[in-house]
Design a protein around this motif. Structure first.
Motif, PDB file in Angstrom:
ATOM      1  N   ARG A  95      46.185 -29.626  22.282  1.00  0.00           N
ATOM      2  CA  ARG A  95      45.470 -29.542  23.548  1.00  0.00           C
ATOM      3  C   ARG A  95      45.065 -28.102  23.872  1.00  0.00           C
ATOM      4  NH1 ARG A  95      47.760 -31.278  29.453  1.00  0.00           N
ATOM      5  NH2 ARG A  95      45.804 -30.879  30.514  1.00  0.00           N
ATOM      6  N   GLY A  96      43.772 -27.913  24.135  1.00  0.00           N
ATOM      7  CA  GLY A  96      43.271 -26.597  24.507  1.00  0.00           C
ATOM      8  C   GLY A  96      42.876 -25.714  23.339  1.00  0.00           C
ATOM      9  N   TYR A  97      42.916 -26.245  22.128  1.00  0.00           N
ATOM     10  CA  TYR A  97      42.537 -25.463  20.948  1.00  0.00           C
ATOM     11  C   TYR A  97      41.025 -25.579  20.734  1.00  0.00           C
ATOM     12  CZ  TYR A  97      42.199 -23.785  16.181  1.00  0.00           C
ATOM     13  OH  TYR A  97      41.835 -23.082  15.064  1.00  0.00           O
ATOM     14  N   ILE A  98      40.326 -24.456  20.769  1.00  0.00           N
ATOM     15  CA  ILE A  98      38.879 -24.451  20.528  1.00  0.00           C
ATOM     16  C   ILE A  98      38.679 -24.525  19.021  1.00  0.00           C
ATOM     17  CG2 ILE A  98      36.719 -23.182  20.789  1.00  0.00           C
ATOM     18  CD1 ILE A  98      37.997 -21.900  23.315  1.00  0.00           C
ATOM     19  N   ASP A  99      38.226 -25.670  18.583  1.00  0.00           N
ATOM     20  CA  ASP A  99      38.079 -25.949  17.160  1.00  0.00           C
ATOM     21  C   ASP A  99      36.815 -25.330  16.568  1.00  0.00           C
ATOM     22  OD1 ASP A  99      38.611 -27.383  14.645  1.00  0.00           O
ATOM     23  OD2 ASP A  99      36.933 -28.668  15.251  1.00  0.00           O
ATOM     24  N   SER A 100      35.733 -25.362  17.317  1.00  0.00           N
ATOM     25  CA  SER A 100      34.452 -24.886  16.786  1.00  0.00           C
ATOM     26  C   SER A 100      33.625 -24.214  17.867  1.00  0.00           C
ATOM     27  CB  SER A 100      33.623 -26.065  16.246  1.00  0.00           C
ATOM     28  OG  SER A 100      34.290 -26.750  15.237  1.00  0.00           O
ATOM     29  N   LEU A 101      32.940 -23.158  17.458  1.00  0.00           N
ATOM     30  CA  LEU A 101      31.891 -22.537  18.255  1.00  0.00           C
ATOM     31  C   LEU A 101      30.896 -21.960  17.259  1.00  0.00           C
ATOM     32  CD1 LEU A 101      30.429 -21.456  20.725  1.00  0.00           C
ATOM     33  CD2 LEU A 101      32.018 -19.525  20.754  1.00  0.00           C
ATOM     34  N   TYR A 102      29.760 -22.611  17.150  1.00  0.00           N
ATOM     35  CA  TYR A 102      28.727 -22.174  16.211  1.00  0.00           C
ATOM     36  C   TYR A 102      27.399 -22.091  16.939  1.00  0.00           C
ATOM     37  CZ  TYR A 102      31.986 -22.809  12.423  1.00  0.00           C
ATOM     38  OH  TYR A 102      33.075 -22.688  11.598  1.00  0.00           O
ATOM     39  N   ILE A 103      26.706 -20.975  16.714  1.00  0.00           N
ATOM     40  CA  ILE A 103      25.384 -20.733  17.297  1.00  0.00           C
ATOM     41  C   ILE A 103      24.429 -20.435  16.145  1.00  0.00           C
ATOM     42  CG2 ILE A 103      24.014 -19.314  18.877  1.00  0.00           C
ATOM     43  CD1 ILE A 103      26.274 -20.884  20.283  1.00  0.00           C
ATOM     44  N   HIS A 104      23.263 -21.065  16.177  1.00  0.00           N
ATOM     45  CA  HIS A 104      22.250 -20.833  15.141  1.00  0.00           C
ATOM     46  C   HIS A 104      22.001 -19.324  15.015  1.00  0.00           C
ATOM     47  CE1 HIS A 104      18.398 -20.751  13.110  1.00  0.00           C
ATOM     48  NE2 HIS A 104      18.595 -22.026  12.774  1.00  0.00           N
ATOM     49  N   PRO A 105      21.889 -18.815  13.786  1.00  0.00           N
ATOM     50  CA  PRO A 105      21.688 -17.369  13.601  1.00  0.00           C
ATOM     51  C   PRO A 105      20.522 -16.789  14.407  1.00  0.00           C
ATOM     52  CG  PRO A 105      22.166 -18.399  11.495  1.00  0.00           C
ATOM     53  CD  PRO A 105      22.022 -19.507  12.501  1.00  0.00           C
ATOM     54  N   TRP A 123      35.581 -27.022  32.407  1.00  0.00           N
ATOM     55  CA  TRP A 123      36.116 -28.361  32.156  1.00  0.00           C
ATOM     56  C   TRP A 123      37.637 -28.291  31.970  1.00  0.00           C
ATOM     57  CZ3 TRP A 123      38.914 -30.388  28.166  1.00  0.00           C
ATOM     58  CH2 TRP A 123      39.070 -31.775  28.163  1.00  0.00           C
ATOM     59  N   ALA A 124      38.119 -27.326  31.170  1.00  0.00           N
ATOM     60  CA  ALA A 124      39.553 -27.204  30.890  1.00  0.00           C
ATOM     61  C   ALA A 124      40.343 -26.929  32.175  1.00  0.00           C
ATOM     62  CB  ALA A 124      39.800 -26.104  29.861  1.00  0.00           C
ATOM     63  N   ARG A 125      39.827 -26.081  33.026  1.00  0.00           N
ATOM     64  CA  ARG A 125      40.492 -25.797  34.302  1.00  0.00           C
ATOM     65  C   ARG A 125      40.566 -27.067  35.163  1.00  0.00           C
ATOM     66  NH1 ARG A 125      41.403 -20.442  35.532  1.00  0.00           N
ATOM     67  NH2 ARG A 125      40.335 -18.923  34.220  1.00  0.00           N
ATOM     68  N   ALA A 126      39.473 -27.815  35.194  1.00  0.00           N
ATOM     69  CA  ALA A 126      39.446 -29.055  35.983  1.00  0.00           C
ATOM     70  C   ALA A 126      40.443 -30.083  35.446  1.00  0.00           C
ATOM     71  CB  ALA A 126      38.038 -29.645  35.995  1.00  0.00           C
ATOM     72  N   GLY A 128      43.311 -29.242  34.210  1.00  0.00           N
ATOM     73  CA  GLY A 128      44.654 -28.706  34.404  1.00  0.00           C
ATOM     74  C   GLY A 128      45.223 -27.990  33.195  1.00  0.00           C
ATOM     75  N   TYR A 129      44.386 -27.602  32.250  1.00  0.00           N
ATOM     76  CA  TYR A 129      44.878 -26.861  31.090  1.00  0.00           C
ATOM     77  C   TYR A 129      45.356 -25.485  31.553  1.00  0.00           C
ATOM     78  CZ  TYR A 129      42.759 -30.177  27.778  1.00  0.00           C
ATOM     79  OH  TYR A 129      42.433 -31.282  27.047  1.00  0.00           O
ATOM     80  N   SER A 130      46.452 -25.022  31.004  1.00  0.00           N
ATOM     81  CA  SER A 130      46.985 -23.719  31.396  1.00  0.00           C
ATOM     82  C   SER A 130      46.618 -22.629  30.392  1.00  0.00           C
ATOM     83  CB  SER A 130      48.506 -23.784  31.531  1.00  0.00           C
ATOM     84  OG  SER A 130      49.089 -24.163  30.299  1.00  0.00           O
ATOM     85  N   GLN A 131      46.164 -23.027  29.201  1.00  0.00           N
ATOM     86  CA  GLN A 131      45.868 -22.054  28.154  1.00  0.00           C
ATOM     87  C   GLN A 131      44.832 -22.625  27.205  1.00  0.00           C
ATOM     88  OE1 GLN A 131      49.040 -19.754  25.997  1.00  0.00           O
ATOM     89  NE2 GLN A 131      48.404 -21.035  24.282  1.00  0.00           N
ATOM     90  N   LEU A 132      44.028 -21.734  26.648  1.00  0.00           N
ATOM     91  CA  LEU A 132      43.125 -22.071  25.555  1.00  0.00           C
ATOM     92  C   LEU A 132      43.503 -21.204  24.367  1.00  0.00           C
ATOM     93  CD1 LEU A 132      39.729 -22.209  27.481  1.00  0.00           C
ATOM     94  CD2 LEU A 132      41.064 -24.151  26.633  1.00  0.00           C
ATOM     95  N   SER A 133      43.235 -21.706  23.173  1.00  0.00           N
ATOM     96  CA  SER A 133      43.520 -20.928  21.965  1.00  0.00           C
ATOM     97  C   SER A 133      42.439 -21.205  20.933  1.00  0.00           C
ATOM     98  CB  SER A 133      44.900 -21.288  21.408  1.00  0.00           C
ATOM     99  OG  SER A 133      44.939 -22.655  21.021  1.00  0.00           O
ATOM    100  N   THR A 134      42.369 -20.334  19.947  1.00  0.00           N
ATOM    101  CA  THR A 134      41.405 -20.505  18.859  1.00  0.00           C
ATOM    102  C   THR A 134      41.807 -19.643  17.676  1.00  0.00           C
ATOM    103  OG1 THR A 134      39.040 -20.627  18.355  1.00  0.00           O
ATOM    104  CG2 THR A 134      39.796 -18.646  19.517  1.00  0.00           C
ATOM    105  N   ASP A 135      41.269 -19.958  16.534  1.00  0.00           N
ATOM    106  CA  ASP A 135      41.325 -19.092  15.360  1.00  0.00           C
ATOM    107  C   ASP A 135      39.925 -18.531  15.203  1.00  0.00           C
ATOM    108  OD1 ASP A 135      43.999 -19.196  13.958  1.00  0.00           O
ATOM    109  OD2 ASP A 135      43.614 -21.336  14.254  1.00  0.00           O
ATOM    110  N   ALA A 136      39.714 -17.322  15.679  1.00  0.00           N
ATOM    111  CA  ALA A 136      38.388 -16.712  15.681  1.00  0.00           C
ATOM    112  C   ALA A 136      38.097 -16.052  14.340  1.00  0.00           C
ATOM    113  CB  ALA A 136      38.301 -15.673  16.795  1.00  0.00           C
ATOM    114  N   SER A 137      36.886 -16.228  13.877  1.00  0.00           N
ATOM    115  CA  SER A 137      36.446 -15.551  12.656  1.00  0.00           C
ATOM    116  C   SER A 137      36.169 -14.083  12.987  1.00  0.00           C
ATOM    117  CB  SER A 137      35.170 -16.206  12.128  1.00  0.00           C
ATOM    118  OG  SER A 137      34.094 -15.945  13.011  1.00  0.00           O
TER     119      SER A 137
END
Length: 173
Positions: A95-105, A123-126, A128-137
């Motif tokens: 829960r709260g893990y940002i799996d993907s974020l891709y933007i066209h070059p 959306w996550a705040r609404a 009730g998520y307390s934290q977000l996480s990701t593995d950023a490139s």
């Protein structure tokens, strides 16, 4: 839904729908294959994405999470194109893990990633998520720092025998 105009283009962030699965598949592969960064070599990029995955793969992946698509509408032709996407895991374990974020070059460094992230965070705040996480490139790390994420540790993902370096980052909401 957030929108803004950039010259003769309208940009909007919309909830994922199955009709976008093919566009997401093509976009993901194109984004990966266009990476030009000293930390990623051609073999790693091929392991990351050898070819576009099926629409079914992307539909299943995105429908199991909360996802948004970034659409750019050309003012002259009124054609909408998928310029990016973002998704966050919603299951209890991830829960709260940002799996993907891709933007066209062609659309990177123009605020689209931040626009999509702001929709996700709202959306996550609404919810009730307390934290977000990701593995950023290496490419997205700077954006996540700008958005208030803190690097916790280096991380690595293994794909087809290749190790892809990244950064595990978190943000308290």
């Amino acid at each position: 839904m957030p929108t803004f105009k950039q010259t003769d283009k309208q940009i909007e962030v919309v909830a994922y729908h199955r009709r976008y699965a093919s566009a997401v598949s093509q976009l993901f592969h194109h984004c990966v294959q266009q990476i030009q960064h000293e930390r990623y070599n051609a073999v790693q990029l091929m392991a990351w994405s050898q070819a576009p995955r099926s629409s079914k793969h992307w539909h299943l992946r995105l429908s199991r999470s909360q996802a948004w698509i970034i659409l750019v509408t050309d003012g002259a032709s009124l054609t909408k194109i998928c310029a990016g996407f973002i998704n966050v895991e919603t299951d209890f374990r991830h829960r709260g893990y940002i799996d993907s974020l891709y933007i066209h070059p062609d659309w990177q460094r123009q605020g689209l990633g931040e626009l999509a992230y702001r929709q996700l965070e709202q959306w996550a705040r609404a919810q009730g998520y307390s934290q977000l996480s990701t593995d950023a490139s290496y490419l997205s790390r700077g954006l996540f720092i700008k958005l208030g994420f803190i690097q916790q540790q280096r991380s690595y993902q293994q794909k087809l025998g290749q190790v892809l370096p990244s950064f595990y980052m978190t943000k308290q909401l």
